[in-house]
Scaffold this active site. Structure first.
Site, PDB file in Angstrom:
ATOM      1  N   GLY A  13       0.168  -0.215  -2.737  1.00  0.00           N
ATOM      2  CA  GLY A  13      -0.431  -0.961  -3.856  1.00  0.00           C
ATOM      3  C   GLY A  13      -0.357  -0.159  -5.151  1.00  0.00           C
ATOM      4  NE  ARG A  27       7.431  13.384 -21.500  1.00  0.00           N
ATOM      5  CZ  ARG A  27       6.960  12.650 -22.482  1.00  0.00           C
ATOM      6  NH1 ARG A  27       5.763  12.896 -22.979  1.00  0.00           N
ATOM      7  NH2 ARG A  27       7.686  11.667 -22.993  1.00  0.00           N
ATOM      8  NE  ARG A  74       1.333  -2.702   0.992  1.00  0.00           N
ATOM      9  CZ  ARG A  74       0.585  -3.094  -0.044  1.00  0.00           C
ATOM     10  NH1 ARG A  74       0.826  -4.219  -0.662  1.00  0.00           N
ATOM     11  NH2 ARG A  74      -0.424  -2.347  -0.466  1.00  0.00           N
ATOM     12  CG  ASP A 105      -4.075   4.859   4.521  1.00  0.00           C
ATOM     13  OD1 ASP A 105      -3.545   3.985   3.807  1.00  0.00           O
ATOM     14  OD2 ASP A 105      -4.833   4.585   5.467  1.00  0.00           O
ATOM     15  CB  THR A 128      -5.046   3.944  -3.058  1.00  0.00           C
ATOM     16  OG1 THR A 128      -5.927   2.912  -2.597  1.00  0.00           O
ATOM     17  CG2 THR A 128      -5.598   5.271  -2.603  1.00  0.00           C
ATOM     18  CG  ASP A 130      -8.743   0.227  -1.522  1.00  0.00           C
ATOM     19  OD1 ASP A 130      -9.350  -0.566  -2.251  1.00  0.00           O
ATOM     20  OD2 ASP A 130      -7.799  -0.110  -0.788  1.00  0.00           O
ATOM     21  CG  ASP A 132      -8.881   4.014   1.305  1.00  0.00           C
ATOM     22  OD1 ASP A 132      -8.052   4.577   0.561  1.00  0.00           O
ATOM     23  OD2 ASP A 132      -8.606   3.020   1.991  1.00  0.00           O
ATOM     24  N   GLY A 173     -11.201  -4.252  -1.589  1.00  0.00           N
ATOM     25  CA  GLY A 173     -11.648  -3.332  -0.552  1.00  0.00           C
ATOM     26  C   GLY A 173     -11.620  -4.012   0.803  1.00  0.00           C
ATOM     27  NE  ARG A 174      -5.928  -5.937   2.799  1.00  0.00           N
ATOM     28  CZ  ARG A 174      -5.149  -6.175   1.749  1.00  0.00           C
ATOM     29  NH1 ARG A 174      -5.333  -7.260   1.031  1.00  0.00           N
ATOM     30  NH2 ARG A 174      -4.187  -5.347   1.432  1.00  0.00           N
ATOM     31  CB  ALA A 189     -25.235  -5.765  -7.474  1.00  0.00           C
ATOM     32  CE  LYS A 217     -34.607  -8.561  -9.550  1.00  0.00           C
ATOM     33  NZ  LYS A 217     -33.446  -7.739  -9.539  1.00  0.00           N
TER      34      LYS A 217
HETATM   35  P1  ADP Z   1      -0.660   2.524   0.894  1.00  0.00           P
HETATM   36  O1  ADP Z   1       0.262   3.664   0.727  1.00  0.00           O
HETATM   37  O2  ADP Z   1      -1.272   2.084  -0.402  1.00  0.00           O
HETATM   38  O3  ADP Z   1      -1.663   2.753   2.012  1.00  0.00           O
HETATM   39  P2  ADP Z   1       0.834   0.745   2.715  1.00  0.00           P
HETATM   40  O4  ADP Z   1      -0.087   0.963   3.853  1.00  0.00           O
HETATM   41  O5  ADP Z   1       1.339  -0.620   2.435  1.00  0.00           O
HETATM   42  O6  ADP Z   1       0.197   1.233   1.308  1.00  0.00           O
HETATM   43  O7  ADP Z   1       2.073   1.717   2.927  1.00  0.00           O
HETATM   44  C1  ADP Z   1       3.083   1.812   1.947  1.00  0.00           C
HETATM   45  C2  ADP Z   1       4.397   2.064   2.614  1.00  0.00           C
HETATM   46  O8  ADP Z   1       4.345   3.307   3.327  1.00  0.00           O
HETATM   47  C3  ADP Z   1       4.817   1.053   3.657  1.00  0.00           C
HETATM   48  O9  ADP Z   1       5.388  -0.098   3.087  1.00  0.00           O
HETATM   49  C4  ADP Z   1       5.841   1.847   4.446  1.00  0.00           C
HETATM   50  O10 ADP Z   1       7.057   1.910   3.752  1.00  0.00           O
HETATM   51  C5  ADP Z   1       5.196   3.237   4.454  1.00  0.00           C
HETATM   52  N1  ADP Z   1       4.429   3.416   5.693  1.00  0.00           N
HETATM   53  C6  ADP Z   1       3.204   2.905   5.978  1.00  0.00           C
HETATM   54  N2  ADP Z   1       2.830   3.221   7.234  1.00  0.00           N
HETATM   55  C7  ADP Z   1       3.846   3.934   7.770  1.00  0.00           C
HETATM   56  C8  ADP Z   1       4.098   4.529   9.051  1.00  0.00           C
HETATM   57  N3  ADP Z   1       3.194   4.446  10.052  1.00  0.00           N
HETATM   58  N4  ADP Z   1       5.261   5.171   9.246  1.00  0.00           N
HETATM   59  C9  ADP Z   1       6.176   5.259   8.249  1.00  0.00           C
HETATM   60  N5  ADP Z   1       6.018   4.719   7.036  1.00  0.00           N
HETATM   61  C10 ADP Z   1       4.870   4.063   6.781  1.00  0.00           C
END
Ligand code: ADP
Length: 325
Positions: A13, A27, A74, A105, A128, A130, A132, A173-174, A189, A217
């Site tokens: 994302g 740079r 992705r 992650d 990200t 999030d 997280d 925030g899924r 809130a 309220k």
């Molecule tokens: P984020 O990095 O924000 O968590 P995603 O979970 O969509 O977003 O992961 C981004 C990209 O990272 C994926 O589209 C894929 O190319 C790569 N990726 C995610 N998980 C794995 C995995 N288990 N092994 C290898 N590449 C991965």
């Protein structure tokens, strides 16, 4: 001798602050006499060999822009070992010595595997909204997303109090309540629903709302994270409407939280992390991502990406009902 060459990509994302990090990577590299290649559309661009050299001019006027000039995507194919093997061969052939991966992650998992399986030195920069990722208190985009959500909810508050209405506002925030809980505190809130909550969140919400009604309220804001266990805000709203005959409205903030000009914090950390990633890769460090702890820059092994994710601070989650008195 061939100059050292770094590739940089943004993946997963998009998040405000990614451009600040790209600019700093470029740079800082140029300052050290290092070549830098931009890889477009995340790991998809790596697989497609969609890369080209970046100059300082490519990074002019991007610091203040949301999104990512390198685009993001992705790429499910990157989860396949043989695809990563081919990508590593292509990188070596193009003389790209190491990679800076800006993402969350999933992206760091891909970077970790590329390093472990094929020895490609990788540096991660947390990008990200999030917030997280294990081992870091910050990620690029979180502060901007929070401020965007706060600005929107402040406006909703005006109409909520004028009409004496309850608003359920969904924030992103899924699987993480970080944005929801921080936003709830910052907007005053009345309640917050979020995925990591250990209580029956619908029951807690009703208790909280009833306490407010008893105190007179007339309007309330409830912040709901996308991944809340009680259901999406339309479902929660329907239940409240049926059980308590409430005049309520649902607002889903959606993708506006991803866009916009990064805040000072996201620009500054993007710049710091971008520069530091390059310096460390050139010095021979590999298999790490950068983070912040107690406001200091830290380096964390990529192998730690599977550690437990940080949860919204208890001190904040407990404070929401107290401050709604
Ligand atoms: P984020 O990095 O924000 O968590 P995603 O979970 O969509 O977003 O992961 C981004 C990209 O990272 C994926 O589209 C894929 O190319 C790569 N990726 C995610 N998980 C794995 C995995 N288990 N092994 C290898 N590449 C991965």
């Amino acid at each position: 001798m061939k100059p050292y060459r770094i590739g940089v990509l943004t993946s997963g994302g998009d998040a405000p602050g990614m451009n600040a990090a790209i600019r700093a990577v470029v740079r800082q590299s140029l300052d050290l006499g290092v070549d830098v290649y931009g890889i477009y559309r995340g790991f998809q661009g790596l697989v497609d060999q969609d890369w080209r050299p970046l100059s300082s001019r490519n990074c002019a006027n991007i610091l203040q822009r949301g999104g990512t000039i390198l685009n993001t995507a992705r790429c499910h194919a990157f989860k396949v070992k043989s695809v990563r093997a081919q990508a590593a061969r292509d990188l070596k052939e193009a003389g790209i010595d190491s990679l800076v991966v800006i993402g969350g992650d999933g992206s760091f998992t891909g970077a970790h595997l590329l390093g472990e399986e094929h020895g490609i030195p990788c540096a991660g920069i947390p990008g990200t909204i999030d917030n997280d990722l294990p081992g870091t208190e910050r990620t690029l985009g979180f502060d901007t997303a929070l401020n965007t959500a706060i600005g929107a909810i402040d406006k909703i508050r005006d109409t909520a109090s004028s009409h004496e209405r309850l608003f359920l506002v969904e924030v992103m925030g899924r699987s993480s309540g970080m944005i929801a809980v921080h936003t709830a505190i910052a907007c005053g809130a009345e309640a917050v629903l979020y995925p990591e909550s250990h209580v029956d969140s619908y029951a807690a919400l009703v208790t909280q709302l009833k306490a407010g009604w008893e105190r007179g309220k007339r309007s309330s804001i409830v912040v709901v994270a996308e991944g809340d266990q009680a259901g999406n805000p339309y479902e929660v709203g329907e239940r409240l409407r049926n059980e308590y005959n409430l005049d309520l409205r649902v607002v889903v903030l959606g993708h506006i939280q991803r866009g916009g000009s990064p805040t000072a914090i996201d620009r500054i950390w993007g710049s710091l992390w971008g520069s530091e990633a390059v310096k460390r890769l050139v010095a021979g460090e590999k298999g790490f991502y950068l983070g912040a702890q107690a406001n200091e820059l830290v380096s964390i092994p990529l192998s730690r990406i599977h550690d437990a994710r940080p949860e919204p601070p208890l001190a904040l989650t407990k404070l929401v009902p107290t401050l709604a008195l």
